[in-house]
Design a protein around this motif. Structure first.
Motif, short mmCIF file in Angstrom:
data_model
loop_
_atom_site.label_atom_id
_atom_site.label_comp_id
_atom_site.label_asym_id
_atom_site.label_seq_id
_atom_site.Cartn_x
_atom_site.Cartn_y
_atom_site.Cartn_z
N GLN A 1 21.40 -5.72 5.61
CA GLN A 1 21.77 -6.11 6.79
C GLN A 1 20.48 -6.70 7.68
OE1 GLN A 1 23.63 -2.82 9.24
NE2 GLN A 1 24.78 -2.24 7.57
N LYS A 2 19.39 -6.13 7.46
CA LYS A 2 18.25 -6.55 8.21
C LYS A 2 16.98 -5.88 8.06
CE LYS A 2 18.96 -3.62 12.49
NZ LYS A 2 19.13 -3.61 13.73
N LEU A 3 15.82 -6.91 8.32
CA LEU A 3 14.52 -6.27 8.06
C LEU A 3 13.70 -6.12 9.30
CD1 LEU A 3 14.60 -8.98 5.41
CD2 LEU A 3 13.56 -6.85 4.50
N LEU A 4 13.02 -5.39 9.64
CA LEU A 4 12.12 -5.26 10.79
C LEU A 4 10.37 -5.39 10.43
CD1 LEU A 4 14.36 -2.57 12.27
CD2 LEU A 4 14.11 -4.85 13.11
N PHE A 5 10.01 -6.30 10.81
CA PHE A 5 8.46 -6.43 10.33
C PHE A 5 7.63 -6.11 11.68
CE2 PHE A 5 10.83 -9.41 7.96
CZ PHE A 5 10.09 -9.57 6.51
N HIS A 6 6.89 -5.22 11.69
CA HIS A 6 5.94 -4.66 12.70
C HIS A 6 4.42 -4.88 12.46
CE1 HIS A 6 3.63 -1.96 15.42
NE2 HIS A 6 4.34 -2.61 16.27
N PHE B 1 -9.28 -13.46 6.79
CA PHE B 1 -8.62 -12.13 7.40
C PHE B 1 -7.58 -11.45 6.72
CE2 PHE B 1 -6.13 -15.64 9.32
CZ PHE B 1 -5.03 -14.98 9.77
N LYS B 2 -7.38 -10.46 7.03
CA LYS B 2 -6.39 -9.77 6.39
C LYS B 2 -5.62 -8.89 7.33
CE LYS B 2 -8.82 -8.36 2.29
NZ LYS B 2 -9.29 -9.91 2.05
N VAL B 3 -4.15 -8.86 7.24
CA VAL B 3 -3.18 -8.40 8.33
C VAL B 3 -2.36 -7.21 7.62
CG1 VAL B 3 -1.28 -8.76 9.60
CG2 VAL B 3 -3.06 -10.76 9.57
N ARG B 4 -2.57 -6.02 8.28
CA ARG B 4 -1.72 -4.87 8.07
C ARG B 4 -0.53 -4.95 8.83
NH1 ARG B 4 -4.28 -1.42 4.93
NH2 ARG B 4 -6.80 -1.41 4.99
N ASP B 5 0.60 -4.70 7.98
CA ASP B 5 1.65 -4.50 8.67
C ASP B 5 2.95 -3.61 7.98
OD1 ASP B 5 2.90 -5.91 6.49
OD2 ASP B 5 3.90 -7.73 7.70
N LYS B 6 3.91 -3.29 8.56
CA LYS B 6 4.92 -2.05 8.05
C LYS B 6 6.30 -3.02 8.10
CE LYS B 6 6.50 1.06 10.55
NZ LYS B 6 6.88 2.56 11.12
N LYS C 1 4.70 -0.67 3.51
CA LYS C 1 3.25 -1.16 4.14
C LYS C 1 2.73 -1.88 3.43
CE LYS C 1 3.33 3.10 6.98
NZ LYS C 1 2.47 4.29 7.33
N ARG C 2 2.22 -2.97 4.00
CA ARG C 2 1.44 -4.20 3.31
C ARG C 2 0.33 -4.35 3.92
NH1 ARG C 2 5.64 -8.76 3.58
NH2 ARG C 2 4.94 -8.96 5.85
N VAL C 3 -0.63 -5.13 3.03
CA VAL C 3 -1.83 -5.82 3.44
C VAL C 3 -1.66 -7.36 3.08
CG1 VAL C 3 -4.35 -6.01 3.62
CG2 VAL C 3 -3.43 -3.72 3.45
N THR D 1 0.84 -1.19 0.10
CA THR D 1 -0.20 -0.01 0.10
C THR D 1 0.74 1.24 -0.02
OG1 THR D 1 -0.18 -0.08 2.41
CG2 THR D 1 -1.96 -1.01 1.07
N GLU D 2 1.94 1.18 0.61
CA GLU D 2 3.08 2.29 0.61
C GLU D 2 4.56 1.75 0.28
OE1 GLU D 2 4.07 5.70 3.76
OE2 GLU D 2 1.97 5.01 3.67
N GLU D 3 5.24 2.44 -0.32
CA GLU D 3 6.80 2.08 -0.45
C GLU D 3 7.55 3.34 -0.71
OE1 GLU D 3 9.43 -1.08 -2.76
OE2 GLU D 3 7.42 -0.99 -3.64
N SER D 4 8.60 3.19 0.56
CA SER D 4 9.52 4.32 0.22
C SER D 4 11.05 3.59 0.25
CB SER D 4 9.64 5.55 1.52
OG SER D 4 9.75 4.70 2.54
N GLU D 5 11.96 4.30 0.37
CA GLU D 5 13.22 3.79 0.13
C GLU D 5 13.32 2.49 1.13
OE1 GLU D 5 17.97 5.39 0.20
OE2 GLU D 5 16.38 6.77 0.17
N ASN D 6 13.24 2.89 2.32
CA ASN D 6 13.50 1.86 3.32
C ASN D 6 12.51 1.27 4.12
OD1 ASN D 6 16.30 1.56 2.76
ND2 ASN D 6 16.54 3.26 4.04
N VAL D 7 11.06 1.53 3.42
CA VAL D 7 10.03 1.08 4.42
C VAL D 7 8.86 0.56 3.18
CG1 VAL D 7 7.86 2.02 5.91
CG2 VAL D 7 10.36 2.68 6.15
#
Length: 166
Positions: free
Chosen positions: A77-82, A65-70, A57-59, A49-55
């Motif tokens: 180096q690493k990925l951080l899912f919230h 059911f649907k899950v929203r996350d970032k 946002k997804r559904v 739903t949104e994409e920038s250089e290092n972020v």
């Protein structure tokens, strides 16, 4: 609940093992974030739903059911899912990082965290979740190896060279 585990990527002691470089490993992990349906068979779809250089946002669409996350990332180096609390889903985090204890010897570290109580009846459920997380992560690395062997992780995936499981 907190759960952490490592998966060894390059085992120099096994001459039969295919070695991955950092770029292949990174592009594979990034692909897991951008195209999770390639890695999670019971996921119906993923909409970014949104994409920038290092972020990003997804559904995530799991049918009923649907899950929203970032997903935030530090390139190579690493990925951080919230996942924020939503409906019956509690807030949770996943960190996936590339560890390199010495040149070319890669491990991928997975750290899962949420506020689930880890005692009583919940403890058995958490044991099941830990096992499922670990199996999904092992499968993800297997798929990344398959894509790398096909030459599909030698650069960032684009619409024209999106990997396909064969």
């Amino acid at each position: 609940m907190k759960f952490e585990h490592l998966i060894e990527i390059n085992n120099f002691d096994d001459p039969r093992a295919d070695l991955l470089n950092r770029e292949q490993l990174w592009f594979g992990l990034l692909l897991r974030a951008k195209e999770p349906t390639l890695f999670i068979p019971h996921m119906d779809a993923c909409e970014i739903t949104e994409e920038s250089e290092n972020v990003i946002k997804r559904v995530l669409d799991f049918g009923k059911f649907k899950v929203r996350d970032k997903v935030e990332f530090v390139p190579m180096q690493k990925l951080l899912f919230h996942i924020p609390a939503q409906g019956e889903i509690i807030e949770s985090r996943l960190e996936i990082s590339i560890d390199e204890p010495f040149p070319g010897r890669f491990f991928v570290r997975f750290i899962y965290e949420d506020s689930a109580i880890d005692e009583g009846p919940e403890a058995m459920y958490n044991d099941f979740r830990r096992s499922a997380y670990k199996e999904t992560d092992i499968d993800s690395i297997r798929i990344i190896r398959q894509f790398a062997a096909q030459g599909l992780l030698d650069g960032p995936a684009t619409a024209n060279n999106r990997p396909v499981l064969s």
